[in-house]
Design an enzyme around this catalytic site. Structure first.
Site, short mmCIF file in Angstrom:
data_model
loop_
_atom_site.label_atom_id
_atom_site.label_comp_id
_atom_site.label_asym_id
_atom_site.label_seq_id
_atom_site.Cartn_x
_atom_site.Cartn_y
_atom_site.Cartn_z
N HIS A 106 -59.95 -14.63 -23.04
CA HIS A 106 -61.24 -15.11 -22.54
C HIS A 106 -61.50 -16.59 -22.83
O HIS A 106 -62.15 -17.26 -22.04
CB HIS A 106 -62.38 -14.31 -23.14
CG HIS A 106 -62.48 -12.91 -22.60
ND1 HIS A 106 -63.58 -12.10 -22.80
CD2 HIS A 106 -61.60 -12.17 -21.87
CE1 HIS A 106 -63.38 -10.93 -22.22
NE2 HIS A 106 -62.19 -10.94 -21.66
N ASP A 150 -55.60 -26.18 -45.83
CA ASP A 150 -55.95 -26.83 -47.09
C ASP A 150 -55.44 -25.92 -48.21
O ASP A 150 -54.73 -24.93 -47.95
CB ASP A 150 -57.46 -27.13 -47.17
CG ASP A 150 -58.30 -25.88 -47.39
OD1 ASP A 150 -57.74 -24.75 -47.34
OD2 ASP A 150 -59.51 -26.02 -47.61
N CYS A 179 -57.95 -22.12 -43.96
CA CYS A 179 -58.59 -22.62 -45.17
C CYS A 179 -59.09 -21.40 -45.92
O CYS A 179 -58.66 -20.28 -45.61
CB CYS A 179 -59.67 -23.66 -44.86
SG CYS A 179 -61.13 -23.07 -44.00
N THR A 214 -61.98 -19.75 -46.04
CA THR A 214 -62.67 -18.81 -45.16
C THR A 214 -62.25 -18.94 -43.70
O THR A 214 -62.56 -18.07 -42.89
CB THR A 214 -64.19 -19.07 -45.20
OG1 THR A 214 -64.41 -20.43 -44.80
CG2 THR A 214 -64.76 -18.84 -46.59
N HIS A 268 -63.45 -16.67 -16.55
CA HIS A 268 -63.29 -17.20 -17.92
C HIS A 268 -62.93 -18.69 -17.88
O HIS A 268 -63.37 -19.45 -18.73
CB HIS A 268 -62.23 -16.40 -18.66
CG HIS A 268 -62.55 -14.94 -18.74
ND1 HIS A 268 -63.63 -14.46 -19.44
CD2 HIS A 268 -61.96 -13.86 -18.16
CE1 HIS A 268 -63.69 -13.14 -19.31
NE2 HIS A 268 -62.69 -12.75 -18.54
C1 RB5 Z 1 -62.06 -25.06 -50.39
O1 RB5 Z 1 -62.47 -24.76 -51.67
C2 RB5 Z 1 -62.85 -24.28 -49.35
O2 RB5 Z 1 -64.16 -24.77 -49.30
C3 RB5 Z 1 -62.20 -24.37 -48.01
O3 RB5 Z 1 -60.91 -23.86 -48.09
C4 RB5 Z 1 -62.85 -23.63 -46.88
O4 RB5 Z 1 -63.11 -22.31 -47.22
C5 RB5 Z 1 -64.01 -24.30 -46.26
O5 RB5 Z 1 -64.58 -23.83 -45.26
#
Ligand code: RB5
Length: 143
Positions: free
Chosen positions: A96, A7, A63, A65, A131
């Site tokens: 694993h 994203d 994304c 995080t 595993h």
């Molecule tokens: C987008 O703002 C953010 O929420 C997305 O990239 C991600 O971190 C969601 O888990």
């Protein structure tokens, strides 16, 4: 063939990793995004479909995080998406867990460290044995 997607939160890292894969001559298909604000589940779904159809063997998803896109990808049977932030976990995700998607957070993991994770994940082999039995128990058909 790898599929790579993100994203907007993971876009810059995705672009960095594309250059890294290109330099290493590792083939990939980029499913977007192009940096615009968008929803990570949409890109998880496209990447998953490419893997489940056999068009791609494995995928890299980013994304902000790595959390949202890994949660989304892991909703699909046959997908084992591992969110990592360092190379030891990335290696073990293959050895694993036979992870077929590597997830990274563009806002929390630096590009050089992320590339080291990709290297470790791609360079490892699934160890099978005990595993494999554990991985089998993850599939919804085993619930
Ligand atoms: C987008 O703002 C953010 O929420 C997305 O990239 C991600 O971190 C969601 O888990």
């Amino acid at each position: 063939m790898l599929v790579i997607g993100s994203d907007h939160g993971g876009y810059e890292l995705k672009e960095y990793l594309k250059a890294y894969l290109t330099e290493k001559e590792i083939p990939f298909v980029d499913i977007g995004c192009d940096g615009q604000s968008c929803d990570y589940p949409d890109y998880a779904r496209v990447a998953v479909k490419k893997i489940l159809s056999g068009e791609c063997e494995r995928g890299i998803l980013c994304c902000g995080t790595g959390i949202g896109i890994s949660i989304a990808a892991n909703k699909y049977a046959g997908i084992r998406a591992a969110l990592v932030s360092e190379p030891v976990s990335a290696r073990l995700a293959t050895e694993h867990n036979n992870a077929n998607i590597l997830c990274l957070g563009g806002r929390v993991t630096g590009p050089v460290l992320a590339a080291a994770c990709v290297d470790a994940w791609l360079g490892a082999e699934f160890l099978g044995g005990r595993h494999a039995a554990r991985v089998q128990k993850i599939e919804p058909s085993a619930y």
